[in-house]
Design a protein around this motif. Structure first.
Motif, mmCIF file in Angstrom:
data_model
loop_
_atom_site.group_PDB
_atom_site.id
_atom_site.type_symbol
_atom_site.label_atom_id
_atom_site.label_comp_id
_atom_site.label_asym_id
_atom_site.label_seq_id
_atom_site.Cartn_x
_atom_site.Cartn_y
_atom_site.Cartn_z
ATOM 1 N N ASN A 130 -62.645 15.700 10.582
ATOM 2 C CA ASN A 130 -61.336 15.198 11.023
ATOM 3 C C ASN A 130 -61.065 15.550 12.485
ATOM 4 O O ASN A 130 -60.485 14.758 13.237
ATOM 5 C CB ASN A 130 -60.229 15.778 10.139
ATOM 6 N N TYR A 131 -61.496 16.733 12.886
ATOM 7 C CA TYR A 131 -61.268 17.157 14.282
ATOM 8 C C TYR A 131 -62.135 16.340 15.256
ATOM 9 O O TYR A 131 -61.701 16.030 16.368
ATOM 10 C CB TYR A 131 -61.552 18.654 14.426
ATOM 11 N N ASN A 153 -52.083 15.225 9.162
ATOM 12 C CA ASN A 153 -52.918 15.552 8.007
ATOM 13 C C ASN A 153 -54.105 16.437 8.391
ATOM 14 O O ASN A 153 -54.613 17.207 7.569
ATOM 15 C CB ASN A 153 -53.436 14.276 7.336
ATOM 16 N N THR A 154 -54.553 16.295 9.652
ATOM 17 C CA THR A 154 -55.652 17.148 10.126
ATOM 18 C C THR A 154 -55.174 18.582 10.308
ATOM 19 O O THR A 154 -55.874 19.541 9.941
ATOM 20 C CB THR A 154 -56.207 16.603 11.466
ATOM 21 N N TRP A 204 -50.058 17.911 1.681
ATOM 22 C CA TRP A 204 -50.352 16.909 0.656
ATOM 23 C C TRP A 204 -51.088 17.530 -0.538
ATOM 24 O O TRP A 204 -50.790 17.184 -1.683
ATOM 25 C CB TRP A 204 -51.209 15.779 1.255
ATOM 26 N N THR A 205 -52.020 18.439 -0.241
ATOM 27 C CA THR A 205 -52.802 19.010 -1.340
ATOM 28 C C THR A 205 -51.926 19.817 -2.292
ATOM 29 O O THR A 205 -52.184 19.869 -3.494
ATOM 30 C CB THR A 205 -53.934 19.900 -0.797
ATOM 31 N N SER A 206 -50.861 20.465 -1.761
ATOM 32 C CA SER A 206 -49.942 21.231 -2.611
ATOM 33 C C SER A 206 -49.141 20.331 -3.536
ATOM 34 O O SER A 206 -48.565 20.794 -4.519
ATOM 35 C CB SER A 206 -48.982 22.054 -1.734
ATOM 36 N N ARG A 207 -49.137 19.040 -3.234
ATOM 37 C CA ARG A 207 -48.414 18.060 -4.059
ATOM 38 C C ARG A 207 -49.378 17.204 -4.891
ATOM 39 O O ARG A 207 -48.996 16.167 -5.439
ATOM 40 C CB ARG A 207 -47.553 17.159 -3.168
ATOM 41 N N VAL A 263 -57.085 10.839 6.491
ATOM 42 C CA VAL A 263 -56.831 10.520 7.902
ATOM 43 C C VAL A 263 -57.247 9.065 8.147
ATOM 44 O O VAL A 263 -58.160 8.550 7.499
ATOM 45 C CB VAL A 263 -57.600 11.460 8.868
ATOM 46 N N TYR A 264 -56.575 8.439 9.083
ATOM 47 C CA TYR A 264 -56.807 7.007 9.339
ATOM 48 C C TYR A 264 -57.051 6.750 10.820
ATOM 49 O O TYR A 264 -56.585 5.765 11.393
ATOM 50 C CB TYR A 264 -55.612 6.196 8.825
#
Length: 741
Positions: free
Chosen positions: A123-124, A174-175, A181-184, A190-191
Motif C-alpha cells: 500500500n505504501y 486506509n493505508t 475498518w478491520t475493527s468493524r 485501497v483504490y
C-alpha cells in the motif's frame, strides 16, 4: 446601449482548458459595458469582440478576462505573438509529459493493486507512485474543477477530480489507519490504481484532442509573410530601402524581377508579368503596364516596374484577406459535441446521486451506515467516472483520422470529421482542384506540308527567350521531345501580342491573333478550323507564322484531372449538390463544367464572392464543404462547415483547411464523407456502451440489491467495470480500421 461606432477585433486568449472555460470568458466579455458581442473560440483560443472604443478600451477587457482566471493578449506586436506561441507550446509539452508519466506510473500500481495486494508495504509503494500522478500530473483537473466551482459550474473535470480525489484520500486513510475498518469486520481496501488509471486515460484523451486541433496561427503568419519587410522607395533620382510599414500613400516604389509586390497601387512606368494566383487562383501571370493595378503579396516575374502606393497597412487587399480569415475562424463557435451535452447533465447528476447514497445509508444503514455509505459513495463516483465517456470520441476519431491518412486524407480536427457527414453542398474551385493547375501544351496543328522538325526547333528557340508565362509550357513540351535549339539573329518581345524573331534572314511571329492581323498574316483555313474547335473547349491558342502565312497553331490548356468527373458523379449519388466557383472567364468555366458534369457554376469570382456564396448556402440551412487550393480560397475555406484543401496547393489553403487531400484526387472527397458517417456511427455506439455500464453499475454501486441479497459492490469491482467499459469502447473503435470507405 449607445449607438456609437463599433469595431471588431480578434484577441488571443490564454488559459482555456475546456469548452466551459471558453463560455466563462465569453460571458464575462459579453456582460462588460461597451461590448456589443463576443465569441470566444476554444478551438483556436481567440476572442472575436465587437465593442465601442468610445466606451471600453482593450485594457479593460483584458482586466475583465483576468478576473475569471484567464488572460487576453491585446498587444499587436511580434513579441506578443511570440509569447503566445511559447505559452501554447509549453502547455502542449506539459500535457504530453504528464500523459506518458501517468501511464508509466499506472502500470506498476495496477499490477500491485490487482495481483500483489498482500505484498509487504504494497500500500505504501502504491501511495508513493500514485501521489505524483494525482497531485502533479493530474493537477489540472483539480485546478479546472475549482475554477468551474467558482463560476457555479461543473464539468467532466469536476467528476474526474472528485472521484480520483476521494479514491486517493480514501486509500491514504486506509493505508495509515487500516484498523478503522478491520475493527468493524471490514477489509481496508485501497483504490490507488482506480485513481491513477482514470487520470492516465483522461489525460490521453485530452492529448489526442489537443493534437487534433489545428494551429490556425500558422496560416495567418504565412499570409503576413507574403508581404516583404523592406521595399525600394524612389525619391527624386535616388533609391532607398525602407521598411514596408514606413511607406505612405503616394510614395513611388520599385519592384524588381522575382520580388513580391509590397503594397496595393498603380503602375507608373515599366512592364512585367505578375503572378496573381494568390488573388484570382489562376495560374497564368497577368501583364502589368502603365495604369494597371497591382496588389500586395503578388509575385513579379522577369520585368521591373515602378508603381504609386495607393493602399498601405491594413487597407491593402492582402491585409483584408488576413482580417477576413481571422474573423471567419474566430466567429465559428466550437461544435458542441454530444459528449459535452450529456456530461453537462450527467456530471451534476452523478455527484448529487453519490451524496444521496451517503445520506441514505446514514439514515437507513444502521450501525454500519456511515462506513457502507462512504463505500457506496466512492464506488458510485469510481464506476461513474467518465473514462469510457472521455474515450468514446477520441478513440474513434484517432482510428478514423489514421484510416483517413492511410487513404490519402489528412484530417486536422475532430469537428470537421464529425461534421462532414452532414454536408449537402460541395463548392469546388476550378484551377488546381478540378484541373491540374498548370498550363500544358494540348496539341500542335501544322500547316500541310510544313517542315515539322525544323519549325519545332525554331518555335523552341524563340519561346526559350520569351518572358511570357505560356512560353514555359511550350518550352517544356519541346524539351520532352528532345528538340535542339537554333541560333536566332534577332528577338523582340511585342508586349501584349507575342514575339518576333529572325533566323537565317527569315522573319517569324509567335503570339496572339492580334499579332497575326496587325502584321497582315494570312490565316490558313485548315488551321483555323482546328483552332475554332480548340476555342470551343476553352483552350488558349498561340499562332506561329512567317511574314506571310500561319505555319502552326499551338493549343495550351489546364488539364482536367482524370478523376474529377467520377468524383462529381459519386458526390451527386450521395445527395450532395456540387458547385464550381472560379476566377476564370465564363467560356472556360462552361467548358470545364460541361466536361465534369457540374450543372451549377459561377465564373469571374473574387475571394469575397466565394465567401459570400458559402454564407448564402449556410443561411438556407445547408451544411457546406469548400474545396480549394489557393490563398484566394482561404476566406471561403475558413467560413465553410467543412474545409478541404488540395495537397498540391498553397500552404495557406492547407493551414486554413481542416482536411487536406494529399494526392489532390477529388475521389477522396466522397470517401471522406463516408469515413465521417462511419466514425460518427462508432462514436454513438461507444457512448451507448459507456452509459450501459453506468446504467447498470451505478445502481449496483449504490447498494440497490443490498436489502434483498446483502450484495454491496466493492469499489475494486467498480474499477474493473470501469476498465471493462473502456476496453469495449476501444475495441469498438478499432473496428473502423476494417470498414470499407
Amino acid at each position: 446601449m449607445s449607438t456609437s461606432k463599433t469595431i471588431k477585433e480578434n484577441f488571443p486568449v490564454t488559459g482555456l482548458s475546456c469548452a466551459s472555460c471558453a463560455i466563462s470568458a465569453e460571458t464575462i466579455l459579453q456582460s462588460h459595458k461597451g461590448v456589443v458581442n463576443a465569441a470566444v473560440n476554444f478551438a483556436n483560443n481567440t476572442a472575436l469582440v465587437e465593442y465601442q472604443p468610445s466606451v471600453v478600451k482593450p485594457e479593460e477587457l483584458k482586466s475583465a478576462v483576468q478576473s475569471v482566471g484567464y488572460d487576453l493578449i491585446i498587444e499587436d506586436s511580434a513579441s506578443a505573438k511570440a509569447t503566445l506561441e511559447a505559452i501554447q507550446k509549453a502547455k502542449f509539452k506539459a500535457l504530453e509529459r504528464n500523459t506518458w508519466l501517468s501511464i508509466l506510473s499506472a502500470l506498476p500500481i495496477v499490477a500491485l493493486g490487482m495481483f500483489f495486494m498482500d505484498v509487504e508495504y504494497g500500500n505504501y509503494i502504491q501511495w508513493a507512485l500514485a501521489t505524483p500522478v494525482v497531485l502533479i500530473f493530474g493537477r489540472q483537473f483539480f485546478v479546472n474543477a475549482w475554477k468551474q466551482a467558482n463560476h457555479g459550474n461543473a464539468n467532466m473535470d469536476t467528476l474526474v477530480s472528485l472521484s480520483t480525489g476521494i479514491a486517493y484520500l480514501f486509500s491514504v486513510f486506509n493505508t495509515l489507519y487500516p484498523e478503522f475498518w478491520t475493527s468493524r469486520g471490514l477489509h481496508a481496501h485501497v483504490y490507488f490504481e482506480a485513481a491513477v488509471v482514470v487520470i492516465a486515460f483522461i489525460l490521453l484523451g485530452k492529448l489526442l484532442e489537443e493534437n487534433a486541433k489545428s494551429n490556425t496561427s500558422e496560416a495567418i503568419k504565412k499570409l503576413i509573410g507574403l508581404q516583404p519587410d523592406t521595399v525600394i522607395r524612389i525619391k527624386g533620382d535616388k533609391e532607398e530601402v525602407v521598411r514596408t510599414e514606413d511607406v505612405r500613400v503616394n510614395d513611388v516604389l520599385l519592384v524588381k524581377p522575382g520580388e513580391k509586390v509590397p503594397l496595393d497601387g498603380k503602375v507608373l512606368s515599366g512592364s512585367s508579368y505578375v503572378d496573381e494566383s494568390m488573388i484570382s487562383g489562376e495560374p497564368v501571370p497577368v501583364l502589368k503596364e502603365k495604369d494597371a493595378l497591382v496588389y500586395a503579396g503578388t509575385i513579379n516575374q522577369k520585368g521591373s516596374f515602378r508603381f504609386l502606393a495607393e493602399k498601405v497597412g491594413k487597407d491593402t487587399l492582402l491585409a483584408q484577406i488576413i482580417k477576413l480569415v481571422q474573423n471567419a475562424q474566430g466567429s465559428k463557435a466550437p461544435v458542441q459535441k454530444l459528449v459535452d451535452k450529456i456530461a453537462g447533465i450527467f456530471v451534476p447528476a452523478v455527484i448529487g446521486f453519490a451524496i444521496f447514497c451517503l445520506f441514505t445509508w446514514l439514515v437507513l444503514g444502521g450501525e454500519n451506515g456511515f462506513t457502507q455509505g462512504l463505500l457506496a459513495m466512492v464506488t458510485v463516483l469510481v464506476i461513474a467516472c467518465p473514462c469510457a465517456l472521455g474515450l468514446a470520441t477520441p478513440t474513434a476519431i484517432m482510428v478514423g483520422v489514421g484510416k483517413g491518412a492511410e487513404n490519402g486524407i489528412l484530417i486536422k480536427d475532430a469537428e470537421s470529421l464529425e461534421e462532414a457527414r452532414n454536408v449537402k453542398a460541395i463548392i469546388l474551385d476550378k484551377t488546381g482542384t478540378i484541373t491540374e493547375g498548370k498550363p500544358d501544351v494540348i496539341g500542335i496543328e501544322w500547316k500541310e506540308g510544313a517542315d515539322r522538325e525544323h519549325l519545332s526547333a525554331l518555335i523552341y528557340s524563340i519561346e526559350s527567350q520569351s518572358e511570357h508565362p505560356l512560353a514555359d509550357a511550350v518550352v517544356k513540351y519541346f524539351q520532352n521531345m528532345e528538340v535542339k535549339q537554333l541560333p536566332l539573329e534577332s528577338f523582340e518581345s511585342l508586349t501584349g501580342e507575342g514575339v518576333f524573331a529572325s533566323h537565317q534572314g527569315d522573319a517569324y511571329f509567335l503570339g496572339s491573333p492580334k499579332l497575326m492581323s496587325s502584321n497582315a498574316i494570312a490565316i490558313d483555313a485548315s488551321l483555323e478550323q482546328k483552332v475554332e474547335e480548340w476555342l470551343s473547349n476553352a483552350y488558349t491558342v498561340i499562332w506561329f507564322a512567317d511574314k506571310e502565312n500561319t505555319l502552326a497553331a499551338i493549343a495550351i490548356a489546364d488539364k482536367i484531372k482524370e478523376t474529377s468527373a467520377e468524383a462529381v458523379k459519386a458526390l451527386e449519388a450521395m445527395n450532395v449538390d456540387v458547385y464550381m466557383l472560379t476566377g476564370d472567364n465564363l467560356t472556360t468555366a462552361q467548358a470545364v463544367a460541361k466536361q465534369v458534369g457540374i450543372l451549377n457554376y459561377k465564373a469571374e469570382t473574387m475571394p469575397g464572392d466565394k465567401a459570400a456564396f458559402v454564407k448564402k448556402l449556410q443561411a438556407e440551412g445547408i451544411k457546406v464543404a469548400m474545396v480549394g487550393d489557393g490563398i484566394n480560397d482561404s476566406e471561403a475555406l475558413a467560413l465553410a462547415d467543412v474545409s478541404i484543401a488540395m495537397g498540391k496547393g498553397t500552404d495557406i489553403a492547407m493551414d486554413v483547411a481542416k482536411m487536406t487531400l494529399i494526392s489532390s484526387d477529388l475521389m477522396h472527397i466522397p470517401r471522406a464523407i463516408k469515413l465521417s458517417r462511419q466514425t460518427v456511427q462508432v462514436i454513438k455506439q461507444n457512448l451507448f456502451w459507456a452509459f450501459i455500464y453506468n446504467l447498470i453499475g451505478i445502481p449496483l454501486a449504490a447498494g440497490i440489491l443490498y436489502p434483498f441479497t446483502g450484495f454491496l459492490l466493492n469499489p475494486m469491482l467498480a474499477g474493473g467495470a470501469m476498465a471493462l467499459s473502456s476496453i469495449s469502447v476501444v475495441a469498438n473503435s478499432l473496428r473502423l480500421k476494417y470498414m470499407k470507405m
